[in-house]
Design an enzyme around this catalytic site. Structure first.
Site, PDB file in Angstrom:
ATOM      1  CE  LYS A   1     -11.222 -23.438  28.685  1.00  0.00           C
ATOM      2  NZ  LYS A   1     -11.842 -22.823  29.852  1.00  0.00           N
ATOM      3  CG  ASN A   2     -11.237 -19.413  27.510  1.00  0.00           C
ATOM      4  OD1 ASN A   2     -11.743 -20.361  28.096  1.00  0.00           O
ATOM      5  ND2 ASN A   2     -10.175 -18.770  27.957  1.00  0.00           N
TER       6      ASN A   2
ATOM      7  NE  ARG B   1     -15.773 -17.639  38.004  1.00  0.00           N
ATOM      8  CZ  ARG B   1     -16.589 -16.856  38.704  1.00  0.00           C
ATOM      9  NH1 ARG B   1     -17.124 -17.315  39.808  1.00  0.00           N
ATOM     10  NH2 ARG B   1     -16.845 -15.628  38.314  1.00  0.00           N
TER      11      ARG B   1
ATOM     12  CB  CYS C   1     -12.746 -21.042  41.132  1.00  0.00           C
ATOM     13  SG  CYS C   1     -11.943 -19.950  39.991  1.00  0.00           S
TER      14      CYS C   1
ATOM     15  NE  ARG D   1     -12.425 -16.813  37.243  1.00  0.00           N
ATOM     16  CZ  ARG D   1     -12.265 -17.729  36.310  1.00  0.00           C
ATOM     17  NH1 ARG D   1     -11.966 -18.948  36.650  1.00  0.00           N
ATOM     18  NH2 ARG D   1     -12.424 -17.445  35.042  1.00  0.00           N
ATOM     19  N   PRO D   2     -15.675 -12.603  41.284  1.00  0.00           N
ATOM     20  CG  PRO D   2     -15.551 -10.383  42.001  1.00  0.00           C
ATOM     21  CD  PRO D   2     -14.700 -11.578  41.666  1.00  0.00           C
ATOM     22  CB  ILE D   3     -20.836 -12.327  38.526  1.00  0.00           C
ATOM     23  CG1 ILE D   3     -21.822 -12.526  39.699  1.00  0.00           C
ATOM     24  CG2 ILE D   3     -20.222 -13.634  38.097  1.00  0.00           C
ATOM     25  CD1 ILE D   3     -23.115 -13.193  39.269  1.00  0.00           C
ATOM     26  CG  ASP D   4     -18.026  -6.964  41.054  1.00  0.00           C
ATOM     27  OD1 ASP D   4     -17.476  -7.935  40.503  1.00  0.00           O
ATOM     28  OD2 ASP D   4     -17.395  -5.966  41.431  1.00  0.00           O
TER      29      ASP D   4
ATOM     30  CG  ASP E   1      -6.175 -18.352  30.526  1.00  0.00           C
ATOM     31  OD1 ASP E   1      -6.256 -18.286  31.762  1.00  0.00           O
ATOM     32  OD2 ASP E   1      -7.160 -18.234  29.778  1.00  0.00           O
TER      33      ASP E   1
ATOM     34  CB  VAL F   1      -5.451 -11.234  34.992  1.00  0.00           C
ATOM     35  CG1 VAL F   1      -6.927 -11.437  34.623  1.00  0.00           C
ATOM     36  CG2 VAL F   1      -4.715 -10.524  33.863  1.00  0.00           C
TER      37      VAL F   1
ATOM     38  NE  ARG G   1     -13.325 -26.795  34.223  1.00  0.00           N
ATOM     39  CZ  ARG G   1     -13.077 -25.637  34.852  1.00  0.00           C
ATOM     40  NH1 ARG G   1     -12.459 -25.626  36.019  1.00  0.00           N
ATOM     41  NH2 ARG G   1     -13.450 -24.497  34.326  1.00  0.00           N
TER      42      ARG G   1
END
Ligand code: UD1
Length: 439
Positions: free
Chosen positions: A24-25, A96, A120, A125-128, A308, A330, A400
């Site tokens: 999936k990833n 995300r 979440c 889980r920032p996107i910086d 995961d 992580v 999902r």
């Protein structure tokens, strides 16, 4: 009718042969990368999981055409008419990973207009890292209400240094850099098998990408990207779930198409528990030991122990002999499955991001709630060995992340069933036996 509960009964040892779908990833980012191309691409071995459906919807919303044959797991995407660079907040909020369209949209249109994905349950889980490094390549960001506008009249190459080998930031920068004239380097890049599969796809499109030790991706920009045909790398996380299902039930399973070379640390830990792993022409086999030892592990970027698989592996530690210490490095909040495992009788103590698990003789089925995709896997695994019946809600996480994993497990002996609300009778389903209360 949509299922809302996974009902799991204590199951006999699982035996048999199974096979994996694509990761999936990897699929999610590969679908996003098709934005770079003009024409019809074919992806094979695509899992029909809800996240994949969501990413297909994102591309359709940009005017790509997509046809997904769920039986043959073949996805055909035609990007000839793709002419939009704006993704609606409702689509962005479903997943995300939709932030991964930013790199290819910037490459194709010089702009991207996306909603900011929220935090979440497993962490902020920032996107910086994404934003900071796109800025180094000349991209300008403006936030307007829910939208983040990214644009650049001229994206230029840069030496990108990631302070942490973020999978998403590596992929996003990579997809912009392949179309940026000159040479961009990503230092401390994530090199997860799913990132490497994206690199295989980008090279098929015509991109020039090299990988250097210790973790540097060097990209020389090109202008033309051809459509591709690609069979997605198999899902090492689905493989992990299946091997653990054999391990916890004291069974044996062979996965015909697993890639043992991308699962080394996880497989080493299973062997340390006493399980026997063999790789042969038939596939990757786990023969369980009846008395597994508890093992300790710490998650980390690839090739370390995958975050995961932390929750599923923890489920296996609950019934092992001895004490296991699990450190999640992580994500800062990825131990929410502990509370649910405790409800089933597991002995676990948590201190910040560290869990100490003392093996018990028995777990007991009860009603549990999945809080994220991999927590749902952990609870299903615990349900296979727990006395009585486990009922798991929060099922959207399961669907999902996995395509029919319950059917695969059932085919090798697991007693589990997806149920809709009206089929499910809570008065008879949860097992109500007493179990020792956790101190
Ligand atoms: C991807 C995977 C997810 C996996 C994770 C780590 C997909 C769709 N998802 O998620 O299943 O668990 O890799 O292997 O491929 N971070 C920041 N700032 C950023 C980006 C990340 O602080 O801009 C932090 C995150 O909060 C997290 C850590 O870095 O603590 C790792 O995140 P990252 O590797 O980016 O994970 P994802 O790409 O989101």
């Amino acid at each position: 009718m949509k299922s809302s509960v996974l009902r799991i009964e204590q199951s006999p040892p699982l035996h048999g042969t199974v096979s994996l779908l694509g990761a999936k990833n990897a699929v999610l980012v590969i679908i996003a990368s098709l934005i770079l191309t003009r024409g019809k691409s074919i992806l094979k071995n695509v899992p029909a999981s809800d996240d994949v459906f969501n990413m297909i919807e994102v591309l359709r919303s940009l005017n790509a055409q997509a046809h997904f044959d769920k039986e043959t797991h073949t996805l055909v995407v035609d990007t000839s008419a793709l002419d939009k660079w704006s993704v609606s907040p409702s689509l962005m909020k479903k997943m995300r990973a939709s932030i991964l369209v930013m790199g290819p949209l910037l490459a194709r249109f010089g702009r991207a207009h996306v909603a900011v994905p929220g935090g979440c349950v497993i962490g902020e889980r920032p996107i910086d890292y994404h934003v900071k490094n796109f800025k180094k390549m000349g991209v300008i960001f403006e936030q307007q209400a829910e939208y983040l506008h990214a644009y650049a009249s001229h994206i230029h190459p840069a030496r990108i240094v990631l302070e942490y080998p973020s999978v998403g930031a590596t992929e996003n920068v990579l997809m912009a850099a392949v179309a940026t004239p000159g040479t961009t380097e990503i230092i401390n890049a994530a090199l997860e098998p799913e990132v490497l599969d994206l690199i295989v796809v980008l090279r098929k499109m015509g991109a020039h990408i090299e990988i250097h030790a210790p973790a540097i991706i060097s990209i020389t920009g090109v202008t033309d990207f051809h459509p591709v045909e690609h069979e997605v790398v198999v899902d090492r996380l689905e493989a992990g779930a299946l091997l653990l299902a054999a391990a916890v039930t004291n069974g044996s399973l062979t996965i015909t198409n697993a890639r043992s070379d991308i699962m080394d640390v996880f497989l080493a830990k299973l062997e340390e528990m006493g399980h026997v792993i063999t790789v042969s022409a038939a596939g990757l086999t786990l023969q369980a030991t009846a008395d597994p030892y508890a093992v300790s592990f710490k998650t980390g970027p690839y090739p370390g122990f995958p975050t995961d698989l932390q929750a599923p592996m923890m489920a296996a530690q609950c019934l092992a002999q001895g004490v296991s210490i699990v450190e999640e490095t992580v994500f800062e909040n990825r131990l929410l499955h502990v509370r649910e495992l405790q409800k089933m009788g597991a002995q676990i103590k948590v201190e910040y991001t560290k869990a100490t698990i003392t093996g018990v003789d028995d777990l007991y089925g009860t009603a549990v709630i999945a809080t994220d995709i991999r927590a749902s896997c952990a609870l299903a695994l615990a349900g296979l060995v727990a006395h009585g019946v486990t009922t798991m809600t929060g099922l959207h996480h399961w669907t999902r992340g996995y395509d029919g994993l319950e059917k695969k497990l059932k085919a090798v002996g697991a007693r589990m069933e997806l149920m809709s609300d009206d089929m499910f009778n809570p008065l008879i389903a949860p097992y109500t036996a007493e179990y020792p209360i956790q101190k």
